[in-house]
Design an enzyme around this catalytic site. Structure first.
Site, PDB file in Angstrom:
ATOM      1  CD  GLU A   1      65.112 114.904 -87.874  1.00 59.06           C
ATOM      2  OE1 GLU A   1      65.638 114.202 -88.751  1.00 59.06           O
ATOM      3  OE2 GLU A   1      64.848 116.121 -88.034  1.00 59.06           O
TER       4      GLU A   1
ATOM      5  CB  ALA B   1      67.044 124.854 -90.227  1.00 59.68           C
ATOM      6  NE  ARG B   2      70.432 118.475 -91.335  1.00 53.90           N
ATOM      7  CZ  ARG B   2      69.864 118.454 -92.541  1.00 53.90           C
ATOM      8  NH1 ARG B   2      68.661 118.948 -92.715  1.00 53.90           N
ATOM      9  NH2 ARG B   2      70.489 117.932 -93.572  1.00 53.90           N
TER      10      ARG B   2
ATOM     11  CG  ASP C   1      60.355 118.517 -92.812  1.00 55.22           C
ATOM     12  OD1 ASP C   1      59.524 117.583 -92.716  1.00 55.22           O
ATOM     13  OD2 ASP C   1      61.327 118.480 -93.598  1.00 55.22           O
TER      14      ASP C   1
ATOM     15  CG  HIS D   1      64.538 115.541 -92.054  1.00 54.50           C
ATOM     16  ND1 HIS D   1      65.612 115.689 -91.222  1.00 54.50           N
ATOM     17  CD2 HIS D   1      64.909 116.127 -93.218  1.00 54.50           C
ATOM     18  CE1 HIS D   1      66.588 116.323 -91.846  1.00 54.50           C
ATOM     19  NE2 HIS D   1      66.173 116.612 -93.076  1.00 54.50           N
ATOM     20  CB  ILE D   2      58.909 114.683 -95.761  1.00 51.20           C
ATOM     21  CG1 ILE D   2      57.918 115.707 -95.164  1.00 51.20           C
ATOM     22  CG2 ILE D   2      58.760 113.330 -95.089  1.00 51.20           C
ATOM     23  CD1 ILE D   2      56.452 115.396 -95.442  1.00 51.20           C
TER      24      ILE D   2
HETATM   25  C1  MLT Z   1      69.132 117.614 -97.006  1.00 50.47           C
HETATM   26  O1  MLT Z   1      69.999 118.087 -96.263  1.00 50.47           O
HETATM   27  O2  MLT Z   1      69.250 117.650 -98.231  1.00 50.47           O
HETATM   28  C2  MLT Z   1      67.880 117.075 -96.392  1.00 50.47           C
HETATM   29  O3  MLT Z   1      68.041 116.837 -95.062  1.00 50.47           O
HETATM   30  C3  MLT Z   1      67.306 115.955 -97.158  1.00 50.47           C
HETATM   31  C4  MLT Z   1      67.671 114.604 -96.719  1.00 50.47           C
HETATM   32  O4  MLT Z   1      68.823 114.221 -96.751  1.00 50.47           O
HETATM   33  O5  MLT Z   1      66.788 113.864 -96.316  1.00 50.47           O
END
Ligand code: MLT
Length: 322
Positions: free
Chosen positions: A261, A231-232, A256, A280-281
């Site tokens: 970060e 999510a975040r 992730d 965050h991949i």
């Molecule tokens: C997103 O919100 O689409 C993801 O975090 C992907 C990104 O921007 O790296």
């Protein structure tokens, strides 16, 4: 057009943008650098990992279009965007497929102790006698935030033979019907926490979701269950998660997204063996990024030929059938 790329995007797209436009790059740059770089730009493209502040937008006096090359828009101040009527286009479709697949991969990897077994065997330790994992088939999957991405994860779980439960912030009959069509039962957060063997988090970060998965929610999770979040950072309280893992209440977790970060940060969970940490991949597949890149090109070309229509708010670039 002068285009600022504030994040790294598909290289083929960058090359094609350069053929027709002046492109400046400031990948993940701090505010002061972005303020300098955005001067004279009519278009701005960004992903996560960079903050598009009011200061940056104030310096971008010529801006007519912003493309969020993905889903989340927690890293941009939308007030100046709305006030100035800048077109803001989000591209949530292509990345959702990649994020959902990574969520599923994380669950499989957790259930089979994959990374631990790999690490041990690389070191010459034949851990087969201790490496019994668990099946996903027949287990309950709970999706917190069963929207664009979460409902894909739920559908993958149902196809895998899991009982899929999902919850959304505003449950409606339409939402229940749509989820049921994908094999997901709409329910509430407490039931998911109590019944799910695997909980997968897919909410945006907003006031109502900050620390949603804290000590209280973690305490309600089924003993021996697993938590996955794409999510975040900020939705899961990492300190509370660490305590739930150390006590053995949770069997494992995969994250992730993180409270902190970027280069140089080390997760407070890094010392735990039953945790998978990725940088965050979720949306980072070449396929998804190429698809997003094609849309970026179209949005920028469209902005060249069509002046801003002064419709404030967030537009989603929806790919039919995505
Ligand atoms: C997103 O919100 O689409 C993801 O975090 C992907 C990104 O921007 O790296």
């Amino acid at each position: 057009m002068k285009v600022l790329l504030a994040s790294s995007i598909d290289p083929g797209t960058v090359a094609r943008l350069r053929e027709a436009h002046e492109v400046v790059t400031a990948f993940g740059a701090p505010e002061a650098e972005l303020i300098a770089a955005v001067e004279g730009c009519q278009a701005l493209v960004f992903r996560s990992g960079v903050e598009i502040t009011a200061g940056v937008l104030d310096a971008a006096t010529d801006l007519t279009v912003i493309v969020r090359a993905g889903s989340g828009y927690d890293n941009i101040d939308l007030e100046p965007v709305r006030r100035r009527g800048i077109r803001f286009i989000r591209v949530p479709g292509p990345g959702a497929k990649a994020v959902a697949e990574l969520a599923f991969a994380q669950m499989l990897a957790l259930a089979r102790n994959l990374f631990w077994a790999d690490r041990e065997w690389r070191a010459g330790n034949w851990v087969k006698p201790m490496a019994n994992g668990r099946l996903l088939t027949g287990k309950t999957l709970g999706v917190v935030g069963a929207g664009n991405i979460g409902s894909r994860v739920g559908a993958m779980g149902a196809a895998w033979g899991m009982r899929a439960l999902g919850c959304v912030e505003h449950p409606t009959e339409t939402a229940a019907r749509r989820l049921a069509e994908r094999g997901i039962e709409l329910t509430d957060l407490d039931r998911i926490l109590a019944e799910a063997d695997f909980v997968s988090i897919h909410t945006p970060l907003q006031a109502s979701t900050r620390n949603l998965i804290g000590a209280d929610a973690l305490g309600k999770m089924k003993p021996g269950s697993y938590l996955v979040t794409l999510a975040r950072g900020g939705v899961v309280d990492e300190g509370a998660l660490r305590a739930a893992l150390e006590s053995g209440h949770l069997a494992g977790a995969a994250l992730d997204v993180h409270e902190r970060e970027g280069n140089g940060n080390v997760s407070p969970l890094a010392g735990l063996p039953n945790v998978i940490l990725t940088p965050h991949i979720g949306a980072s597949t070449s396929d998804s990024q190429a698809e997003i890149g094609q849309i970026i090109l179209e949005c920028i070309q469209d902005a060249v030929t069509r002046p801003p229509d002064l419709v404030p708010g967030v537009e989603d670039f929806v790919v039919i059938g995505a």
